[in-house]
Scaffold this motif. Structure first.
Motif, PDB file in Angstrom:
ATOM      1  N   MET A   1      51.301  61.085  25.222  1.00  0.00           N
ATOM      2  CA  MET A   1      51.289  59.897  26.071  1.00  0.00           C
ATOM      3  C   MET A   1      50.913  58.668  25.255  1.00  0.00           C
ATOM      4  O   MET A   1      51.552  57.613  25.347  1.00  0.00           O
ATOM      5  N   VAL A   2      49.873  58.798  24.426  1.00  0.00           N
ATOM      6  CA  VAL A   2      49.437  57.677  23.586  1.00  0.00           C
ATOM      7  C   VAL A   2      50.506  57.313  22.571  1.00  0.00           C
ATOM      8  O   VAL A   2      50.772  56.129  22.316  1.00  0.00           O
ATOM      9  N   ALA A   3      51.159  58.328  21.997  1.00  0.00           N
ATOM     10  CA  ALA A   3      52.192  58.079  20.997  1.00  0.00           C
ATOM     11  C   ALA A   3      53.375  57.337  21.606  1.00  0.00           C
ATOM     12  O   ALA A   3      53.914  56.389  21.010  1.00  0.00           O
ATOM     13  N   ASN A   4      53.783  57.728  22.795  1.00  0.00           N
ATOM     14  CA  ASN A   4      54.895  57.052  23.461  1.00  0.00           C
ATOM     15  C   ASN A   4      54.560  55.598  23.764  1.00  0.00           C
ATOM     16  O   ASN A   4      55.389  54.701  23.563  1.00  0.00           O
ATOM     17  N   LEU A   5      53.348  55.348  24.241  1.00  0.00           N
ATOM     18  CA  LEU A   5      52.928  53.975  24.502  1.00  0.00           C
ATOM     19  C   LEU A   5      52.857  53.161  23.223  1.00  0.00           C
ATOM     20  O   LEU A   5      53.226  51.980  23.198  1.00  0.00           O
ATOM     21  N   ALA A   6      52.394  53.789  22.137  1.00  0.00           N
ATOM     22  CA  ALA A   6      52.296  53.086  20.855  1.00  0.00           C
ATOM     23  C   ALA A   6      53.677  52.660  20.356  1.00  0.00           C
ATOM     24  O   ALA A   6      53.860  51.541  19.870  1.00  0.00           O
ATOM     25  N   VAL A   7      54.650  53.569  20.492  1.00  0.00           N
ATOM     26  CA  VAL A   7      56.018  53.235  20.080  1.00  0.00           C
ATOM     27  C   VAL A   7      56.566  52.097  20.924  1.00  0.00           C
ATOM     28  O   VAL A   7      57.185  51.152  20.415  1.00  0.00           O
ATOM     29  N   TYR A   8      56.328  52.172  22.221  1.00  0.00           N
ATOM     30  CA  TYR A   8      56.837  51.146  23.145  1.00  0.00           C
ATOM     31  C   TYR A   8      56.238  49.777  22.819  1.00  0.00           C
ATOM     32  O   TYR A   8      56.952  48.777  22.719  1.00  0.00           O
ATOM     33  N   ILE A   9      54.920  49.740  22.644  1.00  0.00           N
ATOM     34  CA  ILE A   9      54.240  48.478  22.352  1.00  0.00           C
ATOM     35  C   ILE A   9      54.646  47.950  20.971  1.00  0.00           C
ATOM     36  O   ILE A   9      54.798  46.741  20.773  1.00  0.00           O
ATOM     37  N   ALA A  10      54.856  48.857  20.014  1.00  0.00           N
ATOM     38  CA  ALA A  10      55.276  48.444  18.672  1.00  0.00           C
ATOM     39  C   ALA A  10      56.634  47.747  18.718  1.00  0.00           C
ATOM     40  O   ALA A  10      56.847  46.724  18.042  1.00  0.00           O
ATOM     41  N   VAL A  11      57.561  48.271  19.507  1.00  0.00           N
ATOM     42  CA  VAL A  11      58.881  47.643  19.627  1.00  0.00           C
ATOM     43  C   VAL A  11      58.756  46.271  20.285  1.00  0.00           C
ATOM     44  O   VAL A  11      59.442  45.311  19.899  1.00  0.00           O
ATOM     45  N   ILE A  12      57.877  46.146  21.270  1.00  0.00           N
ATOM     46  CA  ILE A  12      57.635  44.835  21.892  1.00  0.00           C
ATOM     47  C   ILE A  12      57.135  43.838  20.856  1.00  0.00           C
ATOM     48  O   ILE A  12      57.589  42.688  20.789  1.00  0.00           O
ATOM     49  N   MET A  13      56.183  44.275  20.028  1.00  0.00           N
ATOM     50  CA  MET A  13      55.623  43.391  19.004  1.00  0.00           C
ATOM     51  C   MET A  13      56.677  43.000  17.969  1.00  0.00           C
ATOM     52  O   MET A  13      56.745  41.845  17.534  1.00  0.00           O
ATOM     53  N   ILE A  14      57.519  43.980  17.563  1.00  0.00           N
ATOM     54  CA  ILE A  14      58.596  43.689  16.612  1.00  0.00           C
ATOM     55  C   ILE A  14      59.558  42.667  17.207  1.00  0.00           C
ATOM     56  O   ILE A  14      59.944  41.683  16.560  1.00  0.00           O
ATOM     57  N   PHE A  15      59.953  42.902  18.451  1.00  0.00           N
ATOM     58  CA  PHE A  15      60.897  42.020  19.114  1.00  0.00           C
ATOM     59  C   PHE A  15      60.326  40.620  19.289  1.00  0.00           C
ATOM     60  O   PHE A  15      60.987  39.614  18.991  1.00  0.00           O
ATOM     61  N   ARG A  16      59.072  40.537  19.727  1.00  0.00           N
ATOM     62  CA  ARG A  16      58.446  39.227  19.923  1.00  0.00           C
ATOM     63  C   ARG A  16      58.268  38.489  18.593  1.00  0.00           C
ATOM     64  O   ARG A  16      58.440  37.271  18.523  1.00  0.00           O
ATOM     65  N   GLY A  17      57.882  39.244  17.567  1.00  0.00           N
ATOM     66  CA  GLY A  17      57.746  38.612  16.255  1.00  0.00           C
ATOM     67  C   GLY A  17      59.065  38.044  15.767  1.00  0.00           C
ATOM     68  O   GLY A  17      59.113  36.953  15.182  1.00  0.00           O
ATOM     69  N   LEU A  18      60.149  38.775  16.021  1.00  0.00           N
ATOM     70  CA  LEU A  18      61.470  38.309  15.615  1.00  0.00           C
ATOM     71  C   LEU A  18      61.877  37.067  16.407  1.00  0.00           C
ATOM     72  O   LEU A  18      62.446  36.120  15.845  1.00  0.00           O
ATOM     73  N   LEU A  19      61.582  37.042  17.696  1.00  0.00           N
ATOM     74  CA  LEU A  19      61.893  35.867  18.519  1.00  0.00           C
ATOM     75  C   LEU A  19      61.132  34.641  18.012  1.00  0.00           C
ATOM     76  O   LEU A  19      61.698  33.543  17.914  1.00  0.00           O
ATOM     77  N   ARG A  20      59.855  34.833  17.698  1.00  0.00           N
ATOM     78  CA  ARG A  20      59.057  33.707  17.198  1.00  0.00           C
ATOM     79  C   ARG A  20      59.573  33.240  15.844  1.00  0.00           C
ATOM     80  O   ARG A  20      59.642  32.030  15.588  1.00  0.00           O
ATOM     81  N   PHE A  21      59.940  34.177  14.988  1.00  0.00           N
ATOM     82  CA  PHE A  21      60.467  33.838  13.669  1.00  0.00           C
ATOM     83  C   PHE A  21      61.767  33.045  13.783  1.00  0.00           C
ATOM     84  O   PHE A  21      62.039  32.146  12.986  1.00  0.00           O
ATOM     85  N   LEU A  22      62.575  33.372  14.794  1.00  0.00           N
ATOM     86  CA  LEU A  22      63.864  32.712  14.994  1.00  0.00           C
ATOM     87  C   LEU A  22      63.764  31.487  15.886  1.00  0.00           C
ATOM     88  O   LEU A  22      64.770  30.843  16.178  1.00  0.00           O
ATOM     89  N   ASP A  23      62.548  31.154  16.344  1.00  0.00           N
ATOM     90  CA  ASP A  23      62.328  29.998  17.225  1.00  0.00           C
ATOM     91  C   ASP A  23      63.114  30.114  18.531  1.00  0.00           C
ATOM     92  O   ASP A  23      63.674  29.134  19.034  1.00  0.00           O
ATOM     93  N   ILE A  24      63.151  31.328  19.088  1.00  0.00           N
ATOM     94  CA  ILE A  24      63.813  31.558  20.372  1.00  0.00           C
ATOM     95  C   ILE A  24      62.746  31.631  21.455  1.00  0.00           C
ATOM     96  O   ILE A  24      61.822  32.445  21.382  1.00  0.00           O
ATOM     97  N   SER A  25      62.871  30.773  22.451  1.00  0.00           N
ATOM     98  CA  SER A  25      61.912  30.761  23.552  1.00  0.00           C
ATOM     99  C   SER A  25      62.548  31.417  24.785  1.00  0.00           C
ATOM    100  O   SER A  25      63.624  31.004  25.231  1.00  0.00           O
ATOM    101  N   TRP A  26      61.862  32.425  25.323  1.00  0.00           N
ATOM    102  CA  TRP A  26      62.358  33.115  26.510  1.00  0.00           C
ATOM    103  C   TRP A  26      61.157  33.467  27.396  1.00  0.00           C
ATOM    104  O   TRP A  26      60.576  34.540  27.277  1.00  0.00           O
ATOM    105  N   PRO A  27      60.745  32.550  28.272  1.00  0.00           N
ATOM    106  CA  PRO A  27      59.535  32.758  29.099  1.00  0.00           C
ATOM    107  C   PRO A  27      59.573  34.039  29.925  1.00  0.00           C
ATOM    108  O   PRO A  27      58.533  34.678  30.121  1.00  0.00           O
TER     109      PRO A  27
END
Length: 321
Positions: A1-27
């Motif tokens: 359960m913890v591993a699945n949540l960690a993977v899910y949250i990691a993908v969110i962080m990767i995606f958000r970091g990429l959006l910030r790096f690309l200056d894409i705003s999506w509220p």
């Protein structure tokens, strides 16, 4: 359960970091991704400790992970800049394909027999682990590629533009003139060069300081940039001198352009730090290409002489030769 949540949250962080790096705003994503993560945590907890069911847990993770990847693909599709567009499209397609795979995994689990050992969930679940690693690798590669392209564009811009006014520099202007001269010789067309110089600019620097002088240069650069055609080439030639290349334009039309620029400059008012209003003027020299010109610098030389005459005759005027 913890591993699945960690993977899910990691993908969110990767995606958000990429959006910030690309200056894409999506509220919307700021609220949607955490909501899906909270929903996943609740479902995993409930079907782990209250109603143990491995099939439902796999279905919950895969379906919500698929939704997250679709969100990521949609968010990356908002990228509109030229640099790195191909890399971002590849990453967006990757997120979309991963979303399709996890949707397949969710549906596959529905038709599977009940599972009692999470470590024996089959090849589909084994492949799902590889998709997470693929997201990390490809996203990292895309980020490095985009950063490299941006750095290259920045270096090219630094080499071709004037840092203060953001106009082309003298070297770039000369390159454009050489190309235009060759094209004109082939097509039997013509072009015009305008040279301009700010009047009494030394007085501005001496009485108001170099900071105000820089503001005057930037204001004048904006006047030139905003009052010519898209195909015209505007450059800072050096100091307070500026040049404009007008392709497919004779000196009569060049005079009209120069006069408009002179009048616009004269009507411009700059507010200084001490609250005073500062006005300034400029002189212009206009010259047209001639069939007898052996090189484009001959046109520039005539425009420079015309500018010198405008200065001699009292400044704030346009002279054509």
């Amino acid at each position: 359960m913890v591993a699945n949540l960690a993977v899910y949250i990691a993908v969110i962080m990767i995606f958000r970091g990429l959006l910030r790096f690309l200056d894409i705003s999506w509220p919307l994503e700021r609220y949607l991704s955490p909501l899906l993560a909270a929903l996943l945590a609740g479902l995993l907890y409930y079907y782990k400790f209250h109603v143990p069911n491995i099939n439902v847990r796999i279905f919950a993770f895969s379906s919500l992970f698929s939704a997250l990847c679709l969100i990521a693909a949609f968010g990356l599709s908002k990228y509109r800049q030229e640099s790195g567009r191909t890399a971002i499209r590849i990453v967006a397609i990757m997120f979309f394909l991963v979303a399709i795979f996890h949707l397949f995994r969710a549906l596959w689990t529905v038709f599977q027999v009940p599972l009692y050992d999470f470590m024996k969930t089959g090849w589909v679940s084994t492949l799902s682990v590889a998709t997470s690693e693929f997201i990390v690798v490809l996203t990292t590669y895309a980020t490095i590629l985009i950063a490299t392209e941006r750095q290259q564009h920045a270096l090219i811009k630094m080499a071709r533009t004037d840092s203060l006014t953001q106009l082309y520099n003298r070297r770039t202007f000369e390159e454009y003139c050489a190309v235009e001269y060759s094209r004109t010789c082939r097509s039997k067309s013509t072009f015009t060069i305008i040279m301009s110089d700010l009047d009494h600019f030394k007085w501005v620097n001496d009485h108001h300081g170099h900071q105000v002088g820089d503001e005057v240069l930037k204001f004048f650069a904006d006047i030139l940039r905003n009052n010519v055609r898209k195909q015209d080439v505007v450059a800072r030639f050096g100091g307070e001198e500026f040049v404009i290349l007008l392709p497919d334009t004779d000196s009569e039309k060049g005079m009209i352009v120069a006069e408009h620029l002179r009048e616009t400059t004269l009507s411009t008012i700059i507010s200084t730090d001490d609250g005073s209003a500062l006005t300034f003027s400029s002189s212009f020299g206009v010259a047209q290409y001639s069939d007898t010109d052996s090189e484009w610098t001959a046109v520039l030389s005539r425009a420079d002489k015309a500018l010198y005459r405008a200065k001699q005759q009292g400044r704030n005027r346009t002279i054509r030769v």
